[in-house]
Design a protein around this motif. Sequence first.
Motif, mmCIF file in Angstrom:
data_model
loop_
_atom_site.group_PDB
_atom_site.id
_atom_site.type_symbol
_atom_site.label_atom_id
_atom_site.label_comp_id
_atom_site.label_asym_id
_atom_site.label_seq_id
_atom_site.Cartn_x
_atom_site.Cartn_y
_atom_site.Cartn_z
ATOM 1 N N CYS A 1 -13.861 -3.203 1.193
ATOM 2 C CA CYS A 1 -12.532 -3.543 0.680
ATOM 3 C C CYS A 1 -14.061 -4.864 -0.887
ATOM 4 O O CYS A 1 -15.175 -4.830 -0.680
ATOM 5 C CB CYS A 1 -11.763 -5.000 1.592
ATOM 6 S SG CYS A 1 -12.229 -6.184 2.736
ATOM 7 N N ASP B 1 -11.483 2.763 -4.154
ATOM 8 C CA ASP B 1 -12.163 3.964 -3.325
ATOM 9 C C ASP B 1 -11.996 3.391 -1.325
ATOM 10 O O ASP B 1 -13.365 2.415 -1.521
ATOM 11 C CB ASP B 1 -13.355 4.716 -3.935
ATOM 12 C CG ASP B 1 -13.368 6.040 -3.000
ATOM 13 O OD1 ASP B 1 -12.918 6.650 -2.390
ATOM 14 O OD2 ASP B 1 -13.902 6.271 -3.168
ATOM 15 N N ILE C 1 0.626 -1.401 0.314
ATOM 16 C CA ILE C 1 -0.219 -0.017 -0.050
ATOM 17 C C ILE C 1 0.709 2.037 0.198
ATOM 18 O O ILE C 1 1.858 1.920 0.711
ATOM 19 C CB ILE C 1 -0.563 -0.060 1.021
ATOM 20 C CG1 ILE C 1 -2.104 -1.263 1.088
ATOM 21 C CG2 ILE C 1 -2.107 1.253 1.366
ATOM 22 C CD1 ILE C 1 -2.863 -1.001 2.339
ATOM 23 N N GLU D 1 -6.560 1.844 -6.457
ATOM 24 C CA GLU D 1 -6.568 0.576 -6.161
ATOM 25 C C GLU D 1 -5.659 -0.397 -5.762
ATOM 26 O O GLU D 1 -4.490 -0.553 -6.525
ATOM 27 C CB GLU D 1 -7.657 0.150 -7.438
ATOM 28 C CG GLU D 1 -7.786 -1.688 -7.994
ATOM 29 C CD GLU D 1 -8.440 -1.102 -8.818
ATOM 30 O OE1 GLU D 1 -8.756 -2.519 -9.777
ATOM 31 O OE2 GLU D 1 -9.343 -0.833 -9.351
ATOM 32 N N LEU E 1 -6.689 6.036 7.334
ATOM 33 C CA LEU E 1 -7.781 4.711 6.942
ATOM 34 C C LEU E 1 -7.384 3.968 7.101
ATOM 35 O O LEU E 1 -7.599 2.980 8.071
ATOM 36 C CB LEU E 1 -7.082 4.146 4.715
ATOM 37 C CG LEU E 1 -8.148 5.547 4.396
ATOM 38 C CD1 LEU E 1 -7.947 5.567 2.805
ATOM 39 C CD2 LEU E 1 -10.072 4.889 4.623
ATOM 40 N N LEU E 2 -5.999 3.364 7.363
ATOM 41 C CA LEU E 2 -5.373 1.827 8.084
ATOM 42 C C LEU E 2 -5.881 2.110 9.478
ATOM 43 O O LEU E 2 -5.414 0.696 10.197
ATOM 44 C CB LEU E 2 -3.796 1.536 7.561
ATOM 45 C CG LEU E 2 -3.678 1.445 6.324
ATOM 46 C CD1 LEU E 2 -1.953 1.179 5.989
ATOM 47 C CD2 LEU E 2 -4.278 0.108 5.734
ATOM 48 N N THR F 1 -3.343 7.259 3.722
ATOM 49 C CA THR F 1 -3.244 5.834 3.764
ATOM 50 C C THR F 1 -2.546 5.650 5.399
ATOM 51 O O THR F 1 -3.518 4.851 5.652
ATOM 52 C CB THR F 1 -2.458 5.536 3.048
ATOM 53 O OG1 THR F 1 -1.719 5.388 3.013
ATOM 54 C CG2 THR F 1 -2.574 5.088 1.338
ATOM 55 N N ASP F 2 -2.167 6.023 6.050
ATOM 56 C CA ASP F 2 -1.601 5.418 6.932
ATOM 57 C C ASP F 2 -2.800 7.002 7.998
ATOM 58 O O ASP F 2 -3.440 5.455 8.796
ATOM 59 C CB ASP F 2 -0.730 6.710 7.341
ATOM 60 C CG ASP F 2 0.596 6.678 7.050
ATOM 61 O OD1 ASP F 2 0.737 5.598 6.367
ATOM 62 O OD2 ASP F 2 1.436 7.089 7.059
ATOM 63 N N ILE G 1 -12.315 -1.171 6.814
ATOM 64 C CA ILE G 1 -12.857 -0.801 5.607
ATOM 65 C C ILE G 1 -13.164 -1.815 4.635
ATOM 66 O O ILE G 1 -12.649 -2.684 4.713
ATOM 67 C CB ILE G 1 -10.893 -0.504 5.377
ATOM 68 C CG1 ILE G 1 -10.032 0.487 6.549
ATOM 69 C CG2 ILE G 1 -10.870 0.030 4.100
ATOM 70 C CD1 ILE G 1 -8.891 -0.074 6.381
ATOM 71 N N LYS H 1 2.769 4.033 1.243
ATOM 72 C CA LYS H 1 2.028 4.907 1.858
ATOM 73 C C LYS H 1 2.155 6.724 2.010
ATOM 74 O O LYS H 1 3.323 7.188 1.676
ATOM 75 C CB LYS H 1 3.638 5.062 2.533
ATOM 76 C CG LYS H 1 3.619 3.068 2.778
ATOM 77 C CD LYS H 1 2.133 2.661 4.606
ATOM 78 C CE LYS H 1 3.237 1.984 5.007
ATOM 79 N NZ LYS H 1 1.857 2.193 6.866
ATOM 80 N N PHE I 1 -8.453 -3.507 -2.978
ATOM 81 C CA PHE I 1 -9.297 -2.241 -1.847
ATOM 82 C C PHE I 1 -9.146 -1.013 -3.712
ATOM 83 O O PHE I 1 -8.497 -1.281 -4.222
ATOM 84 C CB PHE I 1 -8.073 -1.459 -0.913
ATOM 85 C CG PHE I 1 -8.397 -2.116 0.497
ATOM 86 C CD1 PHE I 1 -9.318 -2.321 1.051
ATOM 87 C CD2 PHE I 1 -6.878 -3.075 0.292
ATOM 88 C CE1 PHE I 1 -9.073 -2.958 2.655
ATOM 89 C CE2 PHE I 1 -6.991 -4.175 1.299
ATOM 90 C CZ PHE I 1 -7.659 -3.511 2.668
ATOM 91 N N PHE J 1 -9.191 3.662 -1.262
ATOM 92 C CA PHE J 1 -7.358 3.926 -1.267
ATOM 93 C C PHE J 1 -7.333 4.236 -2.322
ATOM 94 O O PHE J 1 -8.260 3.696 -3.252
ATOM 95 C CB PHE J 1 -7.011 2.565 -0.692
ATOM 96 C CG PHE J 1 -6.861 2.176 0.501
ATOM 97 C CD1 PHE J 1 -5.828 2.228 1.070
ATOM 98 C CD2 PHE J 1 -7.689 0.994 1.397
ATOM 99 C CE1 PHE J 1 -5.215 2.275 2.527
ATOM 100 C CE2 PHE J 1 -7.470 1.475 2.572
ATOM 101 C CZ PHE J 1 -6.418 1.894 3.222
#
Length: 119
Positions: free
Chosen positions: A25, A39, A8, A43, A17-18, A14-15, A23, A10, A37, A41
Amino acid sequence: MMKLNIEILKNLATDQLLEQENIPCFCRVAQEFEIIFQDPFPEVVGVVSDWDRRELEKRAPAGGGGKYTHYTNGMVTLKEIGINQYEIKNLSLFNRISGWSSIIENGIYAAPKDFWDEE
């Protein structure tokens, strides 16, 4: 412990989101178990390791026909454990007949569901 192996990008988005739970998927299971993943994220596709098909099917019924036994929306909560590797803390899959099925809760398999009530 079920793990997701995925690269993913970084960055701050994204940090953040994680750090979220559940989330969105898309999950597809054939010989490999993939989590996709899109949207919110960029893809990206990851491969799940340390999973057991029998345990998965006790919690989410397989679909009929086609390349994939499971091809459905999901929700996942991840915890970073290494470079491009995440522990799957929570995972739920959606089935058009039975609704949401919890597969992993707090890092372990959830209680199995009885999909085929014999009454």
